[in-house]
Design an enzyme around this catalytic site. Structure first.
Site, short mmCIF file in Angstrom:
data_model
loop_
_atom_site.label_atom_id
_atom_site.label_comp_id
_atom_site.label_asym_id
_atom_site.label_seq_id
_atom_site.Cartn_x
_atom_site.Cartn_y
_atom_site.Cartn_z
N CYS A 25 2.05 38.33 7.62
CA CYS A 25 2.62 37.20 7.79
C CYS A 25 3.73 37.48 8.90
O CYS A 25 4.28 38.41 9.30
CB CYS A 25 3.69 36.90 6.59
SG CYS A 25 4.77 35.47 6.91
N LEU A 26 3.76 36.43 9.91
CA LEU A 26 4.50 36.37 11.06
C LEU A 26 6.11 36.45 10.82
O LEU A 26 6.66 37.03 11.49
CB LEU A 26 4.35 35.15 12.14
CG LEU A 26 2.81 35.07 12.68
CD1 LEU A 26 2.57 33.85 13.31
CD2 LEU A 26 2.61 36.37 13.53
NI NI Z 1 3.45 33.70 6.79
#
Ligand code: NI
Length: 172
Positions: free
Chosen positions: A94-95
């Site tokens: 996830c970023l």
């Molecule tokens: Ni994410």
């Protein structure tokens, strides 16, 4: 277009539940363009508006490979109407949780209703990485991160490390 700044965990803004978009207008389209550019630059295969601080039901996705043409998808007010019974496990990232990955089981395929870039109603059947990515981004709209599926101990460990890393960055 502009590159937006991506919020990383732990941050209360990531826990906010996003609201439906009422009108798909030029402001929304401009914002979606910025989201897409931000996602490509990160680089990532999916981004939800809440990750750049806007709690609206907006998602950008592009799961094309590096050697393929870009295939951006804009999802406005997405709603999953069907899940496959088949479950698949995939190493998810996830970023907003940079550098952390975890094996997570999810339904392999979904059927999704959404509004497209022009505000038209669409239905999509997605499987594999596209299905995975959409389910991940839709969790963001509910204020949920993939670490919320992990045990409290493991989640706490990851979030404390990220918090510490961020404080070091701020003071550097
Ligand atoms: Ni994410």
């Amino acid at each position: 277009m502009a590159i937006l700044s991506i919020i990383t965990a732990p941050d209360r803004r990531l826990k906010v539940k996003s609201k439906p978009v009422e009108t798909v207008d030029d402001d929304i389209r401009r914002f979606l363009d910025d989201m897409l550019e931000t996602m490509y630059q990160a680089p990532g295969i999916g981004l939800s508006a809440v990750q750049v601080g806007v709690a609206k039901n907006l998602i950008t996705v592009d799961v094309s490979r590096d050697d393929e043409d870009n295939a951006p998808l804009f999802l406005i007010n997405p709603e999953i109407v069907e899940y496959s019974e088949q479950i698949e496990t995939y190493n998810e990232g996830c970023l907003s949780l940079p550098e952390y990955f975890a094996d997570l089981p999810r339904p392999e395929a979904i059927t999704l209703n959404y509004l497209d870039y022009d505000g038209a109603q669409q239905q999509l059947q997605a499987e594999g990485l596209l299905s995975r990515s959409i389910q991940h981004e839709m969790d963001h709209l509910k204020g949920k991160l993939f670490v919320d599926y992990l045990s409290a101990v493991k989640r706490g460990m990851i979030l404390r490390k990220l918090d510490k890393a961020r404080r070091q960055k701020v003071s550097a």
